[in-house]
Motif scaffolding. Structure first.
Motif, PDB file in Angstrom:
ATOM      1  N   UNK A  16      -4.362  70.795  -5.641  1.00 41.22           N
ATOM      2  CA  UNK A  16      -4.272  69.643  -4.754  1.00 41.22           C
ATOM      3  C   UNK A  16      -5.595  69.437  -4.046  1.00 41.22           C
ATOM      4  N   UNK A  17      -5.990  68.192  -3.880  1.00 40.36           N
ATOM      5  CA  UNK A  17      -7.075  67.881  -2.954  1.00 40.36           C
ATOM      6  C   UNK A  17      -6.499  66.986  -1.867  1.00 40.36           C
ATOM      7  N   UNK A  18      -6.800  67.331  -0.624  1.00 43.65           N
ATOM      8  CA  UNK A  18      -6.209  66.661   0.534  1.00 43.65           C
ATOM      9  C   UNK A  18      -7.296  66.214   1.500  1.00 43.65           C
ATOM     10  N   UNK A  19      -7.017  65.122   2.197  1.00 48.31           N
ATOM     11  CA  UNK A  19      -7.800  64.728   3.360  1.00 48.31           C
ATOM     12  C   UNK A  19      -6.887  64.890   4.570  1.00 48.31           C
ATOM     13  N   UNK A  20      -7.320  65.697   5.538  1.00 41.96           N
ATOM     14  CA  UNK A  20      -6.438  66.127   6.624  1.00 41.96           C
ATOM     15  C   UNK A  20      -7.078  65.811   7.976  1.00 41.96           C
ATOM     16  N   UNK A  21      -6.254  65.284   8.878  1.00 44.08           N
ATOM     17  CA  UNK A  21      -6.630  65.149  10.280  1.00 44.08           C
ATOM     18  C   UNK A  21      -5.484  65.673  11.125  1.00 44.08           C
ATOM     19  N   UNK A  22      -5.816  66.418  12.177  1.00 41.84           N
ATOM     20  CA  UNK A  22      -4.785  66.857  13.116  1.00 41.84           C
ATOM     21  C   UNK A  22      -5.390  66.915  14.512  1.00 41.84           C
ATOM     22  N   UNK A 152       6.090  70.483  -3.171  1.00 43.74           N
ATOM     23  CA  UNK A 152       4.812  70.224  -2.501  1.00 43.74           C
ATOM     24  C   UNK A 152       4.960  69.090  -1.490  1.00 43.74           C
ATOM     25  N   UNK A 153       5.580  67.997  -1.886  1.00 41.71           N
ATOM     26  CA  UNK A 153       5.743  66.865  -0.974  1.00 41.71           C
ATOM     27  C   UNK A 153       6.595  67.251   0.229  1.00 41.71           C
ATOM     28  N   UNK A 154       7.657  68.014  -0.006  1.00 39.37           N
ATOM     29  CA  UNK A 154       8.513  68.431   1.099  1.00 39.37           C
ATOM     30  C   UNK A 154       7.750  69.317   2.083  1.00 39.37           C
ATOM     31  N   UNK A 155       6.977  70.272   1.555  1.00 41.24           N
ATOM     32  CA  UNK A 155       6.237  71.188   2.423  1.00 41.24           C
ATOM     33  C   UNK A 155       5.122  70.471   3.182  1.00 41.24           C
ATOM     34  N   UNK A 156       4.450  69.532   2.529  1.00 39.00           N
ATOM     35  CA  UNK A 156       3.423  68.768   3.234  1.00 39.00           C
ATOM     36  C   UNK A 156       4.034  67.917   4.345  1.00 39.00           C
ATOM     37  N   UNK A 157       5.235  67.398   4.111  1.00 36.82           N
ATOM     38  CA  UNK A 157       5.930  66.658   5.179  1.00 36.82           C
ATOM     39  C   UNK A 157       6.230  67.571   6.360  1.00 36.82           C
ATOM     40  N   UNK A 158       6.575  68.839   6.074  1.00 34.29           N
ATOM     41  CA  UNK A 158       6.804  69.798   7.156  1.00 34.29           C
ATOM     42  C   UNK A 158       5.537  70.000   7.983  1.00 34.29           C
ATOM     43  N   UNK A 163       2.587  69.535  12.894  1.00 37.90           N
ATOM     44  CA  UNK A 163       1.248  69.484  13.470  1.00 37.90           C
ATOM     45  C   UNK A 163       0.842  68.076  13.893  1.00 37.90           C
ATOM     46  N   UNK A 164       1.753  67.104  13.769  1.00 34.98           N
ATOM     47  CA  UNK A 164       1.405  65.713  14.040  1.00 34.98           C
ATOM     48  C   UNK A 164       0.154  65.336  13.249  1.00 34.98           C
ATOM     49  N   UNK A 165       0.120  65.797  11.995  1.00 35.36           N
ATOM     50  CA  UNK A 165      -1.068  65.679  11.153  1.00 35.36           C
ATOM     51  C   UNK A 165      -0.978  64.480  10.222  1.00 35.36           C
ATOM     52  N   UNK A 166      -2.136  63.939   9.908  1.00 32.89           N
ATOM     53  CA  UNK A 166      -2.260  62.939   8.854  1.00 32.89           C
ATOM     54  C   UNK A 166      -2.798  63.647   7.613  1.00 32.89           C
ATOM     55  N   UNK A 167      -2.027  63.631   6.533  1.00 32.95           N
ATOM     56  CA  UNK A 167      -2.423  64.324   5.305  1.00 32.95           C
ATOM     57  C   UNK A 167      -2.331  63.334   4.153  1.00 32.95           C
ATOM     58  N   UNK A 168      -3.473  63.029   3.537  1.00 31.15           N
ATOM     59  CA  UNK A 168      -3.516  62.157   2.362  1.00 31.15           C
ATOM     60  C   UNK A 168      -3.794  63.017   1.135  1.00 31.15           C
ATOM     61  N   UNK A 169      -2.929  62.925   0.137  1.00 32.58           N
ATOM     62  CA  UNK A 169      -3.131  63.648  -1.125  1.00 32.58           C
ATOM     63  C   UNK A 169      -4.021  62.782  -2.009  1.00 32.58           C
ATOM     64  N   UNK A 170      -5.239  63.247  -2.276  1.00 36.70           N
ATOM     65  CA  UNK A 170      -6.168  62.449  -3.083  1.00 36.70           C
ATOM     66  C   UNK A 170      -6.067  62.768  -4.567  1.00 36.70           C
ATOM     67  N   UNK A 171      -5.553  63.945  -4.926  1.00 42.08           N
ATOM     68  CA  UNK A 171      -5.308  64.247  -6.337  1.00 42.08           C
ATOM     69  C   UNK A 171      -4.361  65.423  -6.451  1.00 42.08           C
ATOM     70  N   UNK A 201     -15.205  63.948  -9.257  1.00 41.09           N
ATOM     71  CA  UNK A 201     -14.459  65.064  -9.849  1.00 41.09           C
ATOM     72  C   UNK A 201     -12.954  64.876  -9.667  1.00 41.09           C
ATOM     73  N   UNK A 202     -12.542  64.451  -8.459  1.00 40.80           N
ATOM     74  CA  UNK A 202     -11.119  64.299  -8.174  1.00 40.80           C
ATOM     75  C   UNK A 202     -10.491  63.165  -8.975  1.00 40.80           C
ATOM     76  N   UNK A 203     -11.299  62.180  -9.390  1.00 41.46           N
ATOM     77  CA  UNK A 203     -10.760  61.009 -10.074  1.00 41.46           C
ATOM     78  C   UNK A 203     -11.041  61.011 -11.577  1.00 41.46           C
ATOM     79  N   UNK A 204     -11.379  62.184 -12.114  1.00 39.43           N
ATOM     80  CA  UNK A 204     -11.420  62.334 -13.564  1.00 39.43           C
ATOM     81  C   UNK A 204     -12.713  61.942 -14.241  1.00 39.43           C
TER      82      UNK A 204
END
Length: 245
Positions: A16-22, A152-158, A163-171, A201-204
Motif C-alpha cells: 500500500x502507498x498512503x498519504x496521511x495527515x493527522x 485493509x479498508x476496515x482497518x484503515x477506517x479504524x 486518530x481523526x486522520x485523513x488517509x488517502x490510498x494512492x495505490x 512508480x505508484x502509477x505503473x
C-alpha cells in the motif's frame, strides 16, 4: 520450529502507498513551519510512551535545515534532539550551490511516541516497507500486509476514526519478496525528483507494459512533459549510483 514461529512470506502480500495527515503531529507541524521534509526510519517506543526515532532532515539549503531543527526543538512533544552527522551535500551540488533537497542532516529525536500514528498501523499488522516521507504537511507511507483488501479498508477506517486522520490510498498492489527488491535510497533525490519518481512508480510507469506515460504524469502533477522526463532521468541516475552531468 513451530508453524507460528515461521516468518510469513511476503510473496502474496499487499503493498500500500498512503498519504496521511493527522492532528497534533509535531513532524507535520515542522514541515509547515520550515521548508524541509523528514524521512523517518523506525520508532523505538518505551513502556512510558517516550520514543526515539532516527530522521533524515532534508531541504534546499543548510539554513532551511537550521529552521527545521529549531521547529523540532520548539515542539512540545519533543524532549531532545541530537545531530548524528555533519550536513551532507548530494550529487546535485554545483559550484558550491545546493540544489533542491541536497542538504540533509541526520537527527536522533526523543519525543512523545503517543503523538505518532505509526503504532496504529503496526498494531494492525501493517509493516513499513520504506522510510516514512513527511513533506508539505503530509506523510507518505509504504506498507506491506497479508490482510485482504476488505480487511485493509476496515482497518484503515479504524485508524481514521481513532486518530481523526485523513488517509488517502494512492495505490494497492501485490508485493514481492523483500529479497527481490531492496529498498531504494530515496534520500539521494531532491524533493521534486522524489515526488515525480514516487508518483510514476505508484502509477505503473515502471511496470511492463507501462500503465501510464510521461504525458499523463505531467498532467497529474501540473508540470511539462520535458520537466517530468528530466526529473525521472535524474532520479534514475541517482538511484542507480550514476553521476548525471
Amino acid at each position: 520450529m513451530r508453524a507460528c514461529d515461521a516468518p510469513p512470506s511476503t510473496a502474496d502480500a499487499l503493498r500500500l502507498t498512503l498519504e496521511v495527515w493527522h492532528p497534533d503531529c509535531w513532524v507535520l507541524q515542522t514541515t509547515r513551519q520550515a521548508a524541509v521534509g523528514l524521512l523517518s526510519y523506525g520508532v523505538f517506543t518505551r513502556t512510558d510512551g517516550c520514543a526515539t526515532t532516527l530522521f533524515t532532515l532534508y531541504g534546499d539549503t543548510t539554513s532551511a535545515l537550521d529552521d527545521g531543527v529549531s521547529a523540532i526543538r520548539s515542539a512540545s512533544a519533543v524532549f531532545d534532539v541530537a545531530s548524528m552527522t555533519r550536513d551532507h551535500r548530494g550529487r546535485g551540488q554545483t559550484h558550491g550551490r545546493l540544489q533542491a533537497g541536497n542538504a540533509t542532516r541526520e537527527l536522533l529525536v526523543d519525543h512523545d511516541g503517543t503523538t505518532q500514528i505509526s503504532e496504529a498501523f503496526t498494531d494492525r499488522g501493517f509493516v513499513p516497507a520504506e522510510a516514512v516521507d513527511a513533506r508539505d504537511d503530509t506523510e507518505h507511507w509504504t506498507l506491506l500486509t497479508q490482510h485482504d483488501r476488505e480487511t485493509v479498508e476496515r482497518l484503515l477506517d479504524e485508524v481514521r476514526a481513532g486518530w481523526d486522520a485523513t488517509i488517502a490510498v494512492t495505490s494497492i498492489t501485490r508485493g514481492i519478496r523483500a529479497s527481490e527488491r531492496p529498498p531504494l535510497p530515496l534520500d539521494r533525490l531532491s524533493s521534486r525528483q522524489r515526488e515525480v519518481f514516487r508518483y510514476a512508480r505508484a502509477n505503473g510507469y515502471y511496470e511492463h507494459p507501462r500503465e501510464t506515460d510521461v504525458s499523463a504524469i505531467a498532467t497529474a502533477l501540473g508540470l511539462s512533459s520535458s520537466t517530468v522526463h528530466e526529473h525521472l532521468r535524474k532520479a534514475e541516475a541517482a538511484l542507480l549510483g550514476t553521476r548525471f552531468d
